[in-house]
Design an enzyme around this catalytic site. Sequence first.
Site, PDB file in Angstrom:
ATOM      1  CD  GLN A  62       3.297   2.545   6.207  1.00  8.63           C
ATOM      2  OE1 GLN A  62       4.507   2.581   5.996  1.00  8.63           O
ATOM      3  NE2 GLN A  62       2.592   1.432   6.060  1.00  8.63           N
ATOM      4  CB  CYS A  79      -0.958   0.003   1.188  1.00  9.44           C
ATOM      5  SG  CYS A  79      -0.194  -0.391   2.773  1.00  9.44           S
ATOM      6  CB  SER A 130      -7.183   0.506   8.090  1.00 12.47           C
ATOM      7  OG  SER A 130      -6.622   1.518   7.270  1.00 12.47           O
ATOM      8  CG  HIS A 181      -0.569   4.316   4.394  1.00 13.75           C
ATOM      9  ND1 HIS A 181      -1.227   4.067   5.579  1.00 13.75           N
ATOM     10  CD2 HIS A 181      -0.204   3.087   3.909  1.00 13.75           C
ATOM     11  CE1 HIS A 181      -1.259   2.760   5.803  1.00 13.75           C
ATOM     12  NE2 HIS A 181      -0.644   2.152   4.804  1.00 13.75           N
ATOM     13  CE  LYS A 231       5.857  -6.693   3.022  1.00 11.04           C
ATOM     14  NZ  LYS A 231       4.533  -6.736   3.688  1.00 11.04           N
TER      15      LYS A 231
END
Length: 350
Positions: free
Chosen positions: A177, A151, A180, A243, A206
């Site tokens: 962030q 995300c 959720s 975010h 990531k």
Amino acid sequence: MARKVAILGATGTVGQRFIQILNGHPWFEISVLAASERSAGKAYEDACKWRLETPMPDSVRDMTVVNTALKDVRQADDVDFVFSALPGSVAGPIEEEFASEYPVISKASAHRMDSDVPLMIPEVNPEHIGLIEVQRKKRGWRGFISTDPNCSTIQLAITLKALMKFGVKKVIVSTMQALSGAGYPGVPSLDIIDNVIPYIPKEEEKMESETRKILGTFDGTEVHPADIVISASCHRVDVKDGHLEAVYVELEDKPAIDEVKAAFRDFIGEPQRLKLPTAPERPIIVRDEIDRPQPRLDRDAGRGMSVVVGRIREDPIMTIKYLCLGHNTVRGAAGAGVLSAELLFKKGIL
């Protein structure tokens, strides 16, 4: 004729977003909902504790949830392709089993960095679809796996793509962030109230590796990662959705701030040119106010599919700096998967 889809991990937070976004979709119809053994055999409304603001669609309330196994999904109904909202820890072998027969559009992390698996953002790297044929030949599958990025990576990569014409060399990103993003029940309340948690497992790795693959060059057989140095620091904050990222970029050129704003505002991709149903009119929205973007005010821009950028200014160490905001469970999760599927459908691959 509508394509029939199965959703793996249908009772979880991302699975619920898939259902919400696909409700009334012009091209796709939900035919199978799959989840864990404890949910299998129950009506969806009994198996799922619905946690989204909009009501559970009537079309799925009475659907019987099946176990997340190829034979169970195959027996439940006809399926043309599969959305995977499975946890990354279990997704790998399950998605491979399904890909032997069906196309799999995955939000899980298990296969993102596989050399023959596309890591797709439709506005950014639609040419990476070419990896699907490479993958099928290599693995002997009737179907395939196409993945969506993390995300926090998605919103960063979209904004960097708009800057590539200036020559992106180095990137430093610091994230704030939303809760959720940790799923449900997520972070314990006593850990996050009056607090910021300065570590999210594997998140920084990531962002750094996925962004380079996404912005890389496909030569017909493999993707060569972009020659960009990226340093990420990721933090969990007490916000429900959305975010926020502080981004610092060193560019080869020295564009004026107005040129940078124009690059963001003018940026569009294949989804906009093809007018895909889930595509926002503008992938990037620029706010000129000194105190925007903010999660509560801007996360739903473009139905949650736009990235909102603001505070664009020169940087004395890098070249420019800005803030970007994205809805982590819409553009950063289920919405990304649906948009990828729409592009694949329009290209005749689904």
